[in-house]
Design an enzyme around this catalytic site. Structure first.
Site, PDB file in Angstrom:
ATOM      1  N   LYS A 116       0.783  -6.719  -0.747  1.00  8.76           N
ATOM      2  CA  LYS A 116       0.210  -5.813   0.244  1.00  8.76           C
ATOM      3  C   LYS A 116      -1.002  -6.436   0.954  1.00  8.76           C
ATOM      4  O   LYS A 116      -1.364  -6.023   2.043  1.00  8.76           O
ATOM      5  CB  LYS A 116      -0.230  -4.503  -0.407  1.00  8.76           C
ATOM      6  CG  LYS A 116       0.867  -3.707  -1.093  1.00  8.76           C
ATOM      7  CD  LYS A 116       1.783  -3.060  -0.092  1.00  8.76           C
ATOM      8  CE  LYS A 116       2.711  -2.003  -0.682  1.00  8.76           C
ATOM      9  NZ  LYS A 116       3.267  -2.234  -1.977  1.00  8.76           N
TER      10      LYS A 116
HETATM   11  C1  LIG Z   1       4.507  -1.917  -2.352  1.00 12.24           C
HETATM   12  C2  LIG Z   1       5.122  -2.758  -3.372  1.00 12.24           C
HETATM   13  C3  LIG Z   1       6.504  -2.960  -3.405  1.00 12.24           C
HETATM   14  C4  LIG Z   1       7.436  -2.285  -2.444  1.00 12.24           C
HETATM   15  O1  LIG Z   1       7.271  -2.748  -1.131  1.00 12.24           O
HETATM   16  P1  LIG Z   1       7.837  -1.899   0.101  1.00 12.24           P
HETATM   17  O2  LIG Z   1       7.431  -2.652   1.306  1.00 12.24           O
HETATM   18  O3  LIG Z   1       7.183  -0.553   0.017  1.00 12.24           O
HETATM   19  O4  LIG Z   1       9.299  -1.806  -0.077  1.00 12.24           O
HETATM   20  C5  LIG Z   1       7.012  -3.815  -4.365  1.00 12.24           C
HETATM   21  N1  LIG Z   1       6.216  -4.401  -5.268  1.00 12.24           N
HETATM   22  C6  LIG Z   1       4.891  -4.216  -5.286  1.00 12.24           C
HETATM   23  C7  LIG Z   1       4.074  -4.883  -6.336  1.00 12.24           C
HETATM   24  C8  LIG Z   1       4.287  -3.395  -4.333  1.00 12.24           C
HETATM   25  O5  LIG Z   1       2.971  -3.218  -4.355  1.00 12.24           O
END
Ligand SMILES: *Cc1c(COP(=O)(O)O)cnc(C)c1O
Length: 434
Positions: A107
């Site tokens: 993120k």
């Molecule tokens: C947010 C997140 C996901 C999922 O990602 P999306 O873009 O919402 O599909 C997967 N793994 C981790 C560690 C995340 O923080």
């Protein structure tokens, strides 16, 4: 760059407006109106560029018309000041490690890029900008890190009480200053509904300037296409079709991958891997979209029952058969996830986090049917973010990276509320400095 709303193709706005607004006025998500395609020559020579040169070239191609070249270059350099390494595990299985940023989850990529874009687009305004974000664990801290102490910006993080890990919660609630953590009695989906309600509240938006930092914001999406290029660059000389498995919740990461493909990156196939919150794998099977309330799992950042970005994916694949062909869906239980974490640790000495483990499972199952491919799964978080879970599954003890230790030592500060819209509005209004 111009963008349109998924709910109305005639609703066209500039990138700046889309980034500042977050969600389109009609409740739709913004999509690029045109996706400029990179030349085959550029694709062939990806590996000749440094990470910064490569990402800058892609960004320039996409949004170069929205700011001076030097500004864009500076933003890229600043956002991507960490590695995105591809690690070979065994056979033709590779881990793309996206967790080397400041909050140790993928993120960071979207949140950092978005905060810089927003700060740039908003540089001449004098009204406080209220950035609201719903988080299932990792988004909130990445956004907080991106916006901490940025003048003129207040951040509100909404997270579901009791549904994030101890360390994740520390990373959400210990900032202070312009970051406010709101702990909601409810699920991630409830938090997401509250955010959407805030953005489409015309009365409130007449008084305040509100935007969202969720993956619905197109500024998050754009840079999430970049690391598909850099990882592809490292593997293309092997001369086999390359497949990506993406551990998915709200499907922003996978949507970034599809964007890369639309820009001309010849990725053979995407595997959408989920936990038991399997709305999209079910949709791929049946063609029926049936949102559910989210169920708690050990891969909690993927506990999403109504994934926002499905609306974008449907625009990338307007014909359902193409959607079905382009994305293979798999889902797994916590039991399967734990077992594969043990298995991979025992055989290869590699510690998967629960999210990466789901992607590893999806990739393995896909490659059983397509053995002549190279598989890349996205490792989206550092295993230490889920210390208790990982330790109890693997029976080992994990050292905390220093960047996590810092949060662990700080005191939690949050506002605990019922799932009630007006309460959120009151909190946001109380922090409005105008
Ligand atoms: C947010 C997140 C996901 C999922 O990602 P999306 O873009 O919402 O599909 C997967 N793994 C981790 C560690 C995340 O923080």
């Amino acid at each position: 760059m111009q963008v349109y709303s998924t709910r109305n193709h005639q609703q066209i706005v500039s990138l700046k407006e889309a980034v500042v607004r977050g969600l389109a006025e009609d409740g739709g998500l913004y999509m690029p109106l045109h996706i400029p395609i990179l030349s085959p020559d550029f694709i062939k020579n990806l590996s000749k560029l440094s990470q910064t040169e490569l990402f800058y070239a892609i960004a320039q191609n996409m949004i170069g018309d929205t700011m001076p070249p030097q500004t864009l270059h500076d933003i890229i350099e600043e956002v991507f000041n960490f590695d995105l390494p591809v690690v070979h595990l065994h056979d033709a299985m590779y881990s793309l490690e996206l967790f080397h940023g400041p909050t140790l989850a993928f993120k960071d990529v979207g949140a950092r890029f978005m905060s810089r874009l927003l700060a740039y687009f908003y540089r001449n305004e004098n009204q406080t900008l209220q950035v609201v974000v719903a988080t299932s664990g990792d988004t909130g801290s990445a956004v907080a890190a991106g916006f901490y102490e940025v003048p003129g910006i207040q951040v509100f993080i909404l997270y579901p009480k009791g549904k994030v890990s101890y360390l994740q919660e520390k990373q959400l609630t210990t900032w202070g200053k312009n970051i406010t953590a709101i702990e909601v009695e409810g699920t991630f989906d409830d938090c997401q509904v509250l955010v959407k309600q805030l953005l489409s509240d015309t009365e409130l938006n007449a008084k305040l300037k509100i935007t969202s930092a969720n993956s619905i914001n197109i500024a998050r999406l754009i840079p999430q296409s970049f690391y598909y290029f850099s990882s592809f660059a490292q593997l293309q000389s092997l001369g086999k079709p390359i497949v990506y498995a993406v551990p998915s919740g709200n499907f922003g990461n996978l949507t970034g991958g599809i964007l890369a493909q639309k820009m001309g990156l010849p990725i053979r196939q995407y595997v959408a891997a989920t936990n038991i919150n399997d709305v999209v794998p079910q949709y791929l099977k049946s063609g029926l979209y049936q949102p559910q309330s989210s169920k708690a799992t050990i891969s909690n950042a993927m506990d999403v029952g109504a994934p926002s970005n499905l609306e974008r994916l449907q625009h990338f694949f307007p014909h359902f058969p193409d959607f079905q062909k382009g994305i293979s869906g798999y889902s797994y239980t916590d039991q399967q996830t734990s077992e594969i974490m043990q298995d991979v640790y025992r055989k290869y000495g590699y510690i998967l986090d629960p999210h990466g483990a789901v992607a590893y499972l999806g990739l393995t199952d896909y490659r059983k049917e397509h053995p002549d491919t190279i598989g890349v799964f996205l490792e989206t978080a550092h295993p230490a973010k889920f210390k208790d879970t990982v330790e109890s599954i693997l029976g080992i003890s994990l050292a905390l990276p220093e960047s996590l230790q810092v949060f662990a030592n700080k005191e939690k500060k949050s506002i605990c509320i019922d799932n009630h819209y007006q309460t959120v509005v009151d909190i946001i209004q109380s922090k409005n400095l105008n």
